[in-house]
Design a protein around this motif. Structure first.
Motif, short mmCIF file in Angstrom:
data_model
loop_
_atom_site.label_atom_id
_atom_site.label_comp_id
_atom_site.label_asym_id
_atom_site.label_seq_id
_atom_site.Cartn_x
_atom_site.Cartn_y
_atom_site.Cartn_z
N MET A 1 -18.56 28.37 -7.47
CA MET A 1 -19.50 28.50 -8.57
C MET A 1 -20.85 27.95 -8.11
N ALA A 2 -21.90 28.59 -8.55
CA ALA A 2 -23.25 28.20 -8.17
C ALA A 2 -23.98 27.59 -9.35
N VAL A 3 -25.01 26.86 -9.05
CA VAL A 3 -25.94 26.38 -10.07
C VAL A 3 -26.99 27.47 -10.25
N GLU A 4 -27.21 27.87 -11.48
CA GLU A 4 -28.25 28.85 -11.80
C GLU A 4 -29.52 28.07 -12.13
N HIS A 5 -30.67 28.51 -11.60
CA HIS A 5 -31.93 27.79 -11.80
C HIS A 5 -33.04 28.76 -12.17
N TYR A 15 -42.64 23.20 -10.00
CA TYR A 15 -43.17 22.92 -8.67
C TYR A 15 -42.47 21.69 -8.10
N ILE A 16 -42.40 20.64 -8.88
CA ILE A 16 -41.72 19.42 -8.44
C ILE A 16 -40.20 19.63 -8.44
N GLY A 17 -39.74 20.51 -9.32
CA GLY A 17 -38.31 20.83 -9.39
C GLY A 17 -37.76 21.41 -8.10
N GLN A 18 -38.64 21.95 -7.24
CA GLN A 18 -38.18 22.40 -5.92
C GLN A 18 -37.47 21.27 -5.19
N ASP A 19 -37.99 20.05 -5.36
CA ASP A 19 -37.40 18.87 -4.74
C ASP A 19 -36.01 18.61 -5.30
N ARG A 20 -35.84 18.81 -6.61
CA ARG A 20 -34.54 18.57 -7.23
C ARG A 20 -33.52 19.61 -6.77
N THR A 21 -33.98 20.84 -6.60
CA THR A 21 -33.09 21.89 -6.08
C THR A 21 -32.67 21.57 -4.65
N LYS A 22 -33.59 21.01 -3.86
CA LYS A 22 -33.23 20.61 -2.49
C LYS A 22 -32.16 19.53 -2.50
N ILE A 23 -32.20 18.64 -3.49
CA ILE A 23 -31.16 17.61 -3.60
C ILE A 23 -29.81 18.29 -3.81
N LEU A 24 -29.76 19.25 -4.71
CA LEU A 24 -28.49 19.96 -4.95
C LEU A 24 -28.00 20.62 -3.67
N ARG A 25 -28.89 21.31 -2.99
CA ARG A 25 -28.50 22.00 -1.76
C ARG A 25 -28.07 21.02 -0.67
N SER A 26 -28.68 19.84 -0.63
CA SER A 26 -28.30 18.85 0.38
C SER A 26 -26.87 18.36 0.17
N HIS A 27 -26.33 18.58 -1.03
CA HIS A 27 -24.94 18.23 -1.34
C HIS A 27 -24.02 19.44 -1.15
N GLY A 28 -24.53 20.50 -0.53
CA GLY A 28 -23.71 21.68 -0.25
C GLY A 28 -23.53 22.59 -1.45
N ILE A 29 -24.37 22.44 -2.46
CA ILE A 29 -24.27 23.24 -3.68
C ILE A 29 -25.14 24.48 -3.54
N THR A 30 -24.59 25.62 -3.86
CA THR A 30 -25.34 26.86 -3.87
C THR A 30 -26.19 26.91 -5.13
N VAL A 31 -27.47 27.20 -4.97
CA VAL A 31 -28.38 27.34 -6.11
C VAL A 31 -28.91 28.76 -6.11
N VAL A 32 -28.69 29.45 -7.22
CA VAL A 32 -29.18 30.82 -7.38
C VAL A 32 -30.46 30.75 -8.21
N GLU A 33 -31.55 31.22 -7.63
CA GLU A 33 -32.87 31.12 -8.26
C GLU A 33 -33.16 32.34 -9.12
N HIS A 34 -33.84 32.08 -10.25
CA HIS A 34 -34.23 33.14 -11.18
C HIS A 34 -35.64 32.88 -11.68
N GLY A 35 -36.45 33.93 -11.72
CA GLY A 35 -37.78 33.82 -12.29
C GLY A 35 -37.73 34.01 -13.80
N LEU A 36 -38.64 33.32 -14.50
CA LEU A 36 -38.75 33.42 -15.95
C LEU A 36 -40.20 33.13 -16.34
N GLN A 37 -40.87 34.12 -16.87
CA GLN A 37 -42.25 33.91 -17.32
C GLN A 37 -42.20 33.11 -18.61
N ILE A 38 -42.52 31.83 -18.51
CA ILE A 38 -42.36 30.92 -19.63
C ILE A 38 -43.51 31.03 -20.64
#
Length: 189
Positions: A1-5, A15-38
């Motif tokens: 299972m992946a983390v959806e982002h 922008y800063i959340g890129q760092d948080r996603t890197k933390i997840l990936r550093s733990h071997g977690i797959t992160v699936v990225e999605h764009g959303l015009q907020i």
């Protein structure tokens, strides 16, 4: 299972959340990225917002510095739909290329103050990332935004794992703990 982002290129928390996603990936977690015009109300040309001052902006500056991300505010919030469209187009074909593209778009906007609406800039950033925007259409972004709605995502950044939705910018230490929990949950499945 992946983390959806889900993220938007004009969102400083993303922008800063890129760092948080890197933390997840550093733990071997797959992160699936999605764009959303907020902010779909922000159209072509963006909007002028003036100076960015106050505690919220001081906090963002400190978090960006801690993540090693340069943050230079402009007086305008850009129109992100073209960049998100390009990201989703690339992401559908090669998530690695799309990831490199996303990092460069974030840097162009938040570090260099460039216009991420400009087709020439987006084409260059895509080429530099190893991608091509020839024939780009909005259908992949439309699908990403439909998935966001069906997942109850209405803000950025948002991460979802095992039914838990995490919205907004949490501290790095919180993400380290969450990554451990998500990783343990993935191992037990």
């Amino acid at each position: 299972m992946a983390v959806e982002h889900w993220f938007d290129f004009i969102c400083p928390y993303c922008y800063i959340g890129q760092d948080r996603t890197k933390i997840l990936r550093s733990h071997g977690i797959t992160v699936v990225e999605h764009g959303l015009q907020i902010h779909p109300e922000i159209g072509p040309g963006g909007v002028v917002v003036g100076q960015r001052v106050g505690p919220q902006y001081e906090h963002l500056a400190a978090e960006a510095a801690a993540a090693g991300l340069p943050l230079n505010w402009t007086d305008r919030i850009g129109y992100s739909r073209p960049a998100l469209t390009a990201f989703e187009w690339l992401n559908e074909n090669d998530p690695v290329v799309a990831g490199r593209f996303a990092e460069s778009v974030f840097a162009a906007y938040f570090a260099d103050g460039q216009d991420i609406e400009a087709a020439e800039l987006l084409a260059k950033l895509a080429a530099d990332a190893g991608g091509d925007l020839t024939g780009v259409t909005s259908e992949p972004l439309d699908r990403s935004e439909a998935l966001a709605r069906s997942s109850g995502v209405n803000s950025t950044p948002t991460w979802i794992a095992h039914g838990q939705k995490v919205s907004g910018l949490r501290p790095r230490a919180w993400f380290e703990q969450w990554a451990t929990l998500v990783g343990q949950s993935q191992e037990s499945k």
